[in-house]
Write a protein that holds these residues in place. Structure first.
Motif: not given
Length: 652
Positions: A190-213
């Motif tokens: 369960e602790i591992y799953d929580v850490y995994l969700e946080v890492l996925q959110k950080q990766e999505k934020n990075k992708e949004k920042a890169k998606a700007v022209p």
């Protein structure tokens, strides 16, 4: 008393035993007849004692004091100040054996007379009570009823006897908050799953920042992204800090806020038709001190450089009346900004025109310092400075679009399509009869320099264009090859041309030739001409009256006119800048409040409140309601024009 006598007897017996006892040392025998005294204490009279004369004359002194011998001398009490027990120096020496408080008065005393007088008896009767016939005699008691005397010791009037309500306790009981028992076990997965969700959110934020022209990315944007990543904790309190800053500023400038809302110049009653302007807030940004205000829209000043021959940076600044000390938004630009327009229905979209010929659209909702749309050489940007931009209604496909005019003689329509600006040339301004030889002997018309334009408030296709040569062209969106009408308006460049908010035929223009002119677009000659003795930088119609307008001049003055009051001169001419060399560049009316804002060439924006005489309305008579609305304003302007029109044009 028995104790006292017993103590006294003991004292006497001790004295007598000293002076009247048998002396065993000298062996003196008892006298005859004294045998009954054997075995008992012998008592002799004083005259038979063997005392010397000195001993008889010796005095024994006893000093009587008020000190109580039974009073304690070692009483101590606790001192809260020093936190210790302290002896009490003063001891109560008074011993009270008997106390009796009397409540009787002698009937002949002054106090008794005063009480009898207060009880209703005459003073004369009280005095007659003395002598032979006293007041307490049997005859007086039989003849008069005894008067009740007021109790002087514990008497109190009934009026002073108030009822003290007893203290009451009030209690209330609320329902206890709902409770729930929760229990769970935290396993390793369960602790591992929580850490995994946080890492996925950080990766999505990075992708949004890169998606700007990436085309318009520059150092300013990168710096902004770095600031955002480094100041995550600061951004959490940014909104709260902004509110607190506004509260502090409103407290600091509370007197100005009170004037803005409530102040009315009472001296207008004694000025007949003249009015004044009350200075309110002054908007200033330190980094824009040396930049000139070239356009105003509500409270949005633009700051391009003063010297147009040395163009450099510019700045787009947004202010709020809630905070006059610092701008709400700041957009620095590499080229000077000359004009702007805010969308009426989407106020977060701002169209601007640059000195280098580009036009751009800023979105205030975006967290970027760069415009979301900007024209380039490939997308048909102007080759000369853009002097004015105006938003128009959406096209058939519901795409936003705006118009621009430039010194290159082009009036261009810009449409926001997806991620680019699509341009369409509406009309090209040309000088009548002026041609130049092109390559291979081709004659080309000389282009006129457009300086200002404005669209009709009701007729969508009709618009006016002012030129650098002093002419005003009436144009149509449907005809791109010719003008509907040309007015020889001014001797120098037309700085501003604007349609009246109420009357559909009237527009106003101003120029650097010191004049302001009011026109009927059906007549080629001006209806009114005003000489302001200085170059006129800008002019604006009032949003609340069809006959009121204001203009600014380079000598630092604001001129306010009301044609219904005075058709020949301004009802207010007031300097609003401290320095003589400061030039006023633009003016704008607030659409809601009686406020105007003025920009100068030193980067300052000043807000001013119109006095009652500058926004005077006809007085209502008792029992009669005056008509209100745009029809009244149209009729007021039409009445003025009818006096100036020629008979042949009176029915136009």
């Amino acid at each position: 008393m028995s104790t006292f006598f017993s103590q006294t007897n003991m004292l006497l017996m001790s004295v007598w035993s000293c002076f009247f006892g048998q002396d065993e040392e000298d062996g003196t025998e008892m006298g005859e007849g004294d045998e009954w005294m054997q075995g008992k204490t012998l008592i002799k009279p004083l005259d038979q004692l063997d005392l010397t004369e000195a001993e008889l004359k010796e005095e024994f002194t006893r000093i009587l004091t008020a000190n109580n011998p039974h009073a304690p001398q070692n009483i101590v009490r606790y001192s809260f100040k020093e936190r210790s027990y302290k002896p009490i120096s003063s001891v109560d020496q008074l011993a009270v054996h008997f106390v009796l408080e009397g409540n009787l008065l002698h009937q002949d005393s002054d106090e008794a007379r005063r009480q009898r007088a207060a009880g209703g008896e005459d003073a004369g009767d009280v005095e007659e009570g003395g002598g032979e016939e006293r007041a307490d005699s049997v005859e007086s008691k039989a003849g008069k009823k005894e008067q009740k005397i007021t109790n002087q010791f514990n008497f109190s009037e009934r009026a002073s006897q108030t009822l003290n309500n007893p203290l009451r306790e009030r209690g209330c009981q609320t329902e206890p908050p709902p409770r729930a028992n929760f229990s769970a076990t935290a396993n390793q997965w369960e602790i591992y799953d929580v850490y995994l969700e946080v890492l996925q959110k950080q990766e999505k934020n990075k992708e949004k920042a890169k998606a700007v022209p990436k085309k318009d990315d520059d150092k300013g944007k990168k710096k902004m992204m770095l600031v955002e990543t480094q100041s995550d904790d600061i951004t959490k309190v940014a909104k709260v800090a902004k509110i607190i800053e506004r509260m502090v500023n409103q407290n600091t400038f509370d007197d100005i806020a009170q004037d803005f809302k409530y102040f009315e110049d009472a001296s207008d009653e004694y000025r007949e038709q003249e009015g004044t302007l009350l200075p309110l807030w002054k908007f200033q940004y330190d980094k824009a001190k040396r930049l000139s205000v070239t356009a105003l829209s509500i409270l949005t000043p633009l700051f391009p450089p003063d010297d147009f021959t040395k163009q450099g940076r510019g700045m787009l600044v947004f202010y709020s009346l809630k905070n006059s000390t610092f701008p709400e938004y700041i957009y620095p630009t590499t080229s000077g900004i000359l004009c702007l327009d805010i969308h009426k229905h989407l106020p977060y979209l701002v169209a601007v025109g640059f000195y280098d010929g580009c036009v751009a659209v800023y979105n205030l909702k975006e967290e970027t310092l760069q415009p979301i749309y900007k024209s380039t050489a490939k997308s048909g940007k102007h080759t000369d400075p853009v002097w004015q931009v105006k938003w128009q209604k959406d096209d058939m496909d519901n795409n936003h679009n705006f118009f621009s005019v430039s010194s290159d003689g082009r009036v261009v329509s810009w449409t926001l399509v997806k991620n680019e600006l699509v341009f369409t040339d509406i009309i090209k301004l040309s000088l009548a009869g002026a041609v130049s030889e092109g390559p291979e002997g081709v004659q080309l018309p000389i282009m006129a320099c457009g300086t200002s334009f404005d669209f009709h408030k009701q007729i969508d296709y009709l618009f006016l264009v002012g030129t650098e040569e002093g002419k005003i062209h009436k144009c149509s969106k449907a005809y791109s090859s010719q003008f509907l009408e040309t007015y020889n308006a001014h001797n120098m460049a037309v700085d501003a041309v604007k349609w009246n908010h109420f009357h559909t035929k009237v527009f106003i223009s101003c120029s650097s030739d010191w004049t302001v002119k009011i026109w009927d677009h059906t007549i080629k000659t001006p209806m009114f001409t005003f000489d302001l003795n200085a170059s006129v930088g800008d002019v604006a119609w009032s949003p609340y009256s069809s006959t009121v307008f204001a203009a600014v001049t380079t000598d630092g003055k604001v001129h306010t006119f009301d044609l219904s009051i005075n058709k020949y001169e301004a009802i207010c001419q007031q300097p609003v800048v401290a320095k003589k060399k400061t030039k006023l560049t633009h003016i704008e009316f607030n659409p809601v409040y009686p406020i105007i804002i003025v920009g100068d060439d030193r980067g300052y924006v000043t807000s001013l409140k119109l006095s009652p005489n500058l926004r005077k309305k006809p007085k209502e008579k008792k029992g009669q309601e005056l008509p209100k609305g745009p029809e009244v304003e149209i009729a007021k302007m039409e009445k003025l024009l009818s006096l100036l029109r020629e008979p042949e044009n009176s029915n136009a």
